[in-house]
Write a protein that holds these residues in place. Structure first.
Motif, PDB file in Angstrom:
ATOM      1  N   LYS A   1       0.816  -1.219   0.000  1.00 36.68           N
ATOM      2  CA  LYS A   1       0.000   0.000   0.000  1.00 36.68           C
ATOM      3  C   LYS A   1       0.847   1.266   0.000  1.00 36.68           C
ATOM      4  O   LYS A   1       0.513   2.249  -0.647  1.00 36.68           O
ATOM      5  CB  LYS A   1      -0.941  -0.012   1.203  1.00 36.68           C
TER       6      LYS A   1
ATOM      7  N   GLN B   1       2.065   1.783  -3.518  1.00 38.11           N
ATOM      8  CA  GLN B   1       0.967   2.234  -4.373  1.00 38.11           C
ATOM      9  C   GLN B   1       0.646   3.709  -4.124  1.00 38.11           C
ATOM     10  O   GLN B   1       0.375   4.470  -5.061  1.00 38.11           O
ATOM     11  CB  GLN B   1      -0.271   1.380  -4.125  1.00 38.11           C
ATOM     12  N   LYS B   2       0.691   4.093  -2.876  1.00 40.58           N
ATOM     13  CA  LYS B   2       0.426   5.498  -2.539  1.00 40.58           C
ATOM     14  C   LYS B   2       1.492   6.407  -3.138  1.00 40.58           C
ATOM     15  O   LYS B   2       1.198   7.480  -3.663  1.00 40.58           O
ATOM     16  CB  LYS B   2       0.383   5.665  -1.020  1.00 40.58           C
TER      17      LYS B   2
END
Length: 271
Positions: free
Chosen positions: A176, A179-180
């Protein structure tokens, strides 16, 4: 000097351990022929490959990463110029062997990886390209999260992530936080467009072309097709004959169901 004599000369220089690495690098690179030498491409490949073998044998502390990646760039571009893509897989694995320790500075990557990615991207070795781009992007983001110069490579990375067949290792890397970090490079509209249309190039491809199996058999299959059509007259409609034989060959010899560019792009005219 013919290629056999040239190779022996390079090996003598590179294997002379009485000289320093710098002396052997310089001595071998001086042998690179002028562009008008009809064997220039192959001779350059001999030089770059020999020097890389030498550095792998004698340097395992990452002190020569810049030189090694520069040599990989030159070798990859020589393969690309010669349309000689089969050995690009071994080259990409050599690059990954260097990168997987994650001890190379992002500055060195920024000097070399874009050119490497461009050359490797013309081959079918998309899984290796994905991993190279992944580690390149992660290294640059670690030093500068807002470095917009890598946006084209981030875009290619996201597309490959969406296109390639599943690999559990990807999921571990594609967390995550990562992805951020990637989402900072795109507006929501840009990101949705990439997700809905991850195509690379101008034409849609059969998804099988993004599998490990495709990479394994592709150049053997192409060699067989080249042999079959070696004397075929170059005229309109030849591509459809080649695609038909290619489809049958893939199914019968490799058990692969494949759809041609014409099937994948019904609104495009091919000749």
């Amino acid at each position: 000097m013919n290629k056999t004599e040239f190779k022996k000369t390079v090996e003598l220089i590179v294997g002379d351990i009485s000289k320093t690495i710098e002396e052997r690098l310089e001595g071998a690179l001086v042998l690179c022929p002028a562009e008008d030498d009809k064997d220039a491409g192959e001779k350059n490949m001999i030089v770059y490959s020999a020097l890389l073998d030498m550095l792998w044998q004698e340097c395992n502390d990452h002190s020569r990463d810049r030189t090694m990646l520069q040599l990989y760039v030159l070798l990859a571009e020589a393969y690309d110029d010669a349309d000689n893509y089969r050995p690009m897989g071994d080259l990409a694995n050599g690059v990954l062997r260097l990168m997987r320790d994650r001890m190379t500075s992002s500055d060195i990557y920024k000097e070399t990886i874009p050119r490497l990615a461009s050359a490797i991207g013309n081959s079918v070795y998309n899984h290796a390209l994905f991993e190279i781009l992944l580690m390149y992007v992660k290294s640059v983001l670690k030093d500068n999260p807002d470095d917009q110069s890598i946006k084209p490579h981030v875009k290619k990375l996201v597309k490959l992530y969406l296109l390639l067949d599943y690999n559990e290792w990807y999921e571990q890397e594609w967390n995550k936080d990562f992805q951020k970090a990637l989402s900072r490079f795109f507006s929501s509209e840009e990101l949705m467009h990439i997700i809905s249309n991850p195509r690379i190039g101008h034409l849609n491809r059969d998804p099988v072309e993004y599998t490990w199996e495709w990479e394994r058999i592709y150049y053997d299959m192409e060699a067989e097709l080249d042999a079959r059509f070696q004397n075929a007259p170059r005229q309109m409609g030849l591509c459809f004959r080649i695609w038909s034989v290619k489809r049958d060959l893939l199914k019968e010899k490799y058990g692969i169901e494949w759809r041609s560019p014409a099937q994948m792009n019904p609104r495009v005219l091919f000749d």
